[in-house]
Scaffold this active site. Structure first.
Site, PDB file in Angstrom:
ATOM      1  N   ASP A 478       0.975  -1.061  -0.033  1.00 52.84           N
ATOM      2  CA  ASP A 478       0.199   0.311  -0.112  1.00 52.84           C
ATOM      3  C   ASP A 478       0.747   1.314   0.112  1.00 52.84           C
ATOM      4  O   ASP A 478       2.045   1.508   0.438  1.00 52.84           O
ATOM      5  CB  ASP A 478      -1.402  -0.321   1.378  1.00 52.84           C
ATOM      6  CG  ASP A 478      -2.494   1.204   1.175  1.00 52.84           C
ATOM      7  OD1 ASP A 478      -2.271   1.503  -0.124  1.00 52.84           O
ATOM      8  OD2 ASP A 478      -3.315   0.499   1.782  1.00 52.84           O
ATOM      9  N   ASP A 548     -10.453   2.185  -3.537  1.00 53.13           N
ATOM     10  CA  ASP A 548     -10.914   1.888  -2.497  1.00 53.13           C
ATOM     11  C   ASP A 548     -12.717   2.182  -2.350  1.00 53.13           C
ATOM     12  O   ASP A 548     -12.948   1.656  -1.460  1.00 53.13           O
ATOM     13  CB  ASP A 548     -10.613   3.061  -1.259  1.00 53.13           C
ATOM     14  CG  ASP A 548      -9.237   3.046  -0.305  1.00 53.13           C
ATOM     15  OD1 ASP A 548      -8.460   1.323  -0.615  1.00 53.13           O
ATOM     16  OD2 ASP A 548      -9.011   2.911   0.361  1.00 53.13           O
TER      17      ASP A 548
HETATM   18  C1  DGJ Z   1      -6.190   2.197   1.589  1.00 55.76           C
HETATM   19  C2  DGJ Z   1      -6.399   0.687   1.388  1.00 55.76           C
HETATM   20  O1  DGJ Z   1      -6.399   1.499  -0.018  1.00 55.76           O
HETATM   21  C3  DGJ Z   1      -7.309  -0.232   2.138  1.00 55.76           C
HETATM   22  O2  DGJ Z   1      -7.776  -1.117   1.467  1.00 55.76           O
HETATM   23  C4  DGJ Z   1      -6.425  -0.540   3.109  1.00 55.76           C
HETATM   24  O3  DGJ Z   1      -5.534  -1.046   2.413  1.00 55.76           O
HETATM   25  C5  DGJ Z   1      -6.181   0.590   4.287  1.00 55.76           C
HETATM   26  N1  DGJ Z   1      -5.228   1.586   3.125  1.00 55.76           N
HETATM   27  C6  DGJ Z   1      -4.982   0.212   5.421  1.00 55.76           C
HETATM   28  O4  DGJ Z   1      -4.818   1.274   6.218  1.00 55.76           O
END
Ligand code: DGJ
Length: 731
Positions: A478, A548
């Site tokens: 991430d 997301d």
């Molecule tokens: C952003 C990601 O896109 C989410 O899926 C998740 O992993 C969060 N970060 C966790 O902090």
């Protein structure tokens, strides 16, 4: 495929599968662009350059008022010698001058395609697949050499371009701009397509007329970003999915970029793409080289579908690498939307157990397992397990999953550091920052300075340590903020603008090291979703968390827009709970399923809270997905109806052997007085007969393509339909 040099006219003719690209060395050693488009057998100067004496034109040769760089279509351009349009490079010499004049010295044509130095790129598996032209330009006064690299492929309508600068003088030279490619078209009869968006709203399609002057997409955020994608396409006004010309440019790079289009005073159009020159420099010492990242250019005479087919095939077969390139991707359950930071070992095991019962193959433990991370205020950088939440460590969770026959995956955000962390307390100078100023946080975190070797080494070792001590077969990588106060304490003042590119080189080095050390780990990249969904990342990590935003209706646009460039196998797509956490919408589980089954299927909800009815539906989704997974992940994808143009969306998948067809149709809002949609499938073999596996109806491929299926009228919002056909001959 071949590259032909005609020494009589000094022309280079690059021939790909179905495309030709032609340029010429003209007076003074300048490179003039002549043609890019449909393939031709021989080029015989049918469209020679027009030299006209025009107002306000500077003439490098005093004896020729008609010769001006401002009116010649060129290959690689500079400012200062009379071309007032977008320059592709700019170099400052020690005497302060920014005037350079790179002209032709020699060229080489060779089989294959060389790798780029420390950068991701499209590759060949055998030298016979492609041919490369390297044109060497030099400026003796400046002490600069530039090698322009062009590769064409047997099987693709693709040309890749990159440039290597070499300091051949005895003083430092300062690269202020080093774009990777430019192309000059002799008309302005184009529309421009770009992809734009934001967090939870990635890859919207923007199509607009081009206008006189410069229009551009770019990022100065330190990442390719969800705001603008490093891509642009010029299309004709009448170009559709299946007809008309498309000239596209996609940058294989994950950092700051620019893609510019300029319509000049005489209605010529220049496109240029490369690292964003804003806030960029690169000090090149004598004898040193700098290579620009790669631009992948495609030409299609059959619309956007053909452009996408080229990118999909090229990227799945000649950009993505590693053992997962050709392997079906596992169906996963990720605990993020199920628990956020609030979990313990028991909770995770309950989710794993429920997942197993449904047929899910991989459990992914997301954010919150390390340091003392109960929220996003702390612990990034402290990559050791939180024993309060997981007293028996990761091993306990991994082996629980393994015993049930599932795999175990783990989330990291390696590029970041929390101020409340052991790492920051020990190394406050390891973040990107500028002297005498407090750094600016984003999501309470700072960005690690990956331009530093010690930081890269720390990350490689701490992640490798966890991967080697636990049975981890998947990593979610991430990255959740952009760069501010850009600077590095490890670099001298004159090199501070090198930080963003050095960061990306550091990131590529880390990823290259880890993916080679752990070839059996499937890496998925993520940047708050699709914030860094680019071809550079795909070279290391063959799939990306697309957004997301898990709302099925929003996802229609996000996945449709992403599909312009990237194939469904690269798109992480999860089914989440309702009301949806990002937009609050309630959609049928079936529709959520069909959207997520159109990519790399996963689940992201608390499976322990499902009703029996939901469990049954999800079991059905999973077993159906397993049945069609090869077609979704390795077949061809065709867009049919665009969510950007109306209330309906549709697409279909065709298996590699053409024997299976899976089509999805979505309607967002129910309408009162509307026509009945006929869904015309795309890309099928017209000569096969196909059986609808649900109704046993049989149709010819030609009938499905040209007549189509009449859809039922359903009086509900957010509905979806799936059609699954098999070729009758093989059924
Ligand atoms: C952003 C990601 O896109 C989410 O899926 C998740 O992993 C969060 N970060 C966790 O902090």
């Amino acid at each position: 495929m071949s590259i032909i040099f005609d020494s009589h006219n000094n022309t280079f003719h690059l021939q790909g599968k179905n495309t030709s690209y032609i340029f010429q060395v003209i007076r003074g050693g300048y490179l003039a662009h002549l043609y890019w488009g449909h393939k031709i057998r021989n080029y015989n100067m049918s469209n020679p350059l027009s030299f006209i004496d025009r107002g306000f034109c500077a003439n490098p040769f005093a004896d020729d008022r008609k010769f001006s760089l401002d009116t010649i279509p060129q290959e690689y351009t500079t400012y200062g010698n009379g071309d007032f349009r977008i320059p592709t490079y700019e170099i400052q010499l020690e005497n302060g001058s920014t005037i350079t004049n790179l002209t032709y010295v020699s060229h080489k044509i060779f089989k294959g395609k060389p790798a780029l130095n420390g950068l991701p790129s499209v590759y060949t598996l055998s030298d016979d697949e492609a041919e490369t032209l390297e044109v060497t330009l030099e400026d003796d006064i400046a002490g600069v050499r530039a090698m322009l690299l062009y590769t064409v492929f047997n099987d693709f309508n693709v040309i890749t371009r990159s440039v290597i600068f070499e300091n051949i003088g005895c003083e430092n030279i300062n690269l202020l701009r080093a774009l990777s490619a430019s192309v000059d078209f002799r008309d302005d009869d184009f529309q421009l397509i770009t992809l734009y968006g934001s967090h939870t709203n990635e890859k919207n399609i923007c199509r607009r007329n081009i206008v006189p002057g410069i229009q551009m997409v770019d990022s100065a955020r330190g990442a390719s970003s969800p705001q603008q994608a490093p891509f642009l396409a010029l299309v004709r006004n009448n170009t559709t999915e299946t007809t008309g010309e498309v000239y596209s440019f996609n940058f294989v790079y994950s950092g700051n970029f620019t893609g510019q289009v300029e319509v000049d005073q005489y209605k010529n159009t220049r496109v240029a793409m490369g690292i964003n020159p804003f806030q960029f420099n690169w000090m090149l010492e004598p004898g040193k080289c700098f290579q620009t990242p790669e631009v992948v250019m495609t030409y299609s005479s059959n619309g956007l579908d053909e452009m996408s087919q080229e990118y999909h095939k090229l990227y799945t077969t000649r950009l993505c690498r590693g053992s997962f390139k050709n392997k079906p991707r596992p169906i996963l359950i990720n605990n993020w939307e199920a628990t956020y930071f609030d979990f313990n070992a028991e909770k995770l095991k309950d989710i794993i157990k429920s997942a197993k019962d449904l047929g899910i193959e991989l459990f992914v433990l997301d954010d919150g397992w390390f340091g003392k991370r109960d929220n996003d205020l702390s612990s990034l950088g402290d990559w050791f397990v939180d024993k309060k939440k997981l007293p028996n460590g990761l091993e306990d969770i991994a082996s629980y999953a393994n015993i049930l026959g599932m795999e175990f995956g783990l989330w990291f955000e390696p590029e970041m550091i929390s101020q409340d962390s052991e790492l920051y307390r020990n190394h406050p100078d390891w973040c990107i920052h500028t002297p005498n100023r407090d750094p600016i946080v984003g999501r309470n975190q700072l960005v690690l300075d990956l331009s530093r070797h010690d930081v890269c080494d720390y990350l490689i070792e701490s992640i490798a340590d966890i991967l080697s001590k636990n049975n981890i077969t998947y990593v979610k990588w991430d990255m959740n903020r952009h760069m501010t106060h850009i600077g590095s304490s490890a670099l001298e003042p004159s090199r501070q603008r090198e930080v963003p590119h050095r960061y990306i080189l550091g990131l590529y080095h880390i990823m290259e090291t880890l993916v080679s050390r752990f070839p059996n780990v499937l890496f998925e990249s993520c940047s708050s979703g699709g914030g860094r969904f680019d071809a550079g990342m795909l070279y290391y990590m063959p799939q990306t968390w697309t957004s997301d935003n898990t709302d099925a209706i929003c996802r229609l646009k996000i996945q449709y827009g992403t599909s312009l460039l990237y194939p469904p196998i690269t798109m992480g797509a999860h089914i989440s709970t309702c009301p949806n956490h990002q937009v609050g919408r309630i959609t049928p589980l079936e529709t959520r399923g069909h959207v997520a089954m159109s990519g790399n299927l996963g689940y992201e909800l608390d499976l322990t809270k499902l009703t029996d009815e939901e469990k049954l539906l999800i079991k059905g989704q999973i077993s159906k997905y397993k049945e069609i997974r090869n077609t979704i992940q390795f077949g061809r994808f065709h867009r049919i109806l665009s969510p950007f143009e109306g209330n309906e969306t549709a697409w279909n998948f065709i298996s590699k052997d053409e024997k299976e067809v899976v089509a999805f149709y979505f309607k967002t809002l129910s309408e009162p007085a509307t026509s009945i949609t006929t869904l015309k499938l795309k890309g099928l073999d017209p000569n096969r007969n196909y059986i609808n596996l649900d109704t046993s109806e049989i149709f010819g491929g030609d009938e499905l393509i040209h007549v189509g299926i009449t859809l039922p009228r359903i009086k509900k919002d957010f509905i979806s339909l799936m059609f699954h056909f098999k070729s009758l001959d093989d059924y």
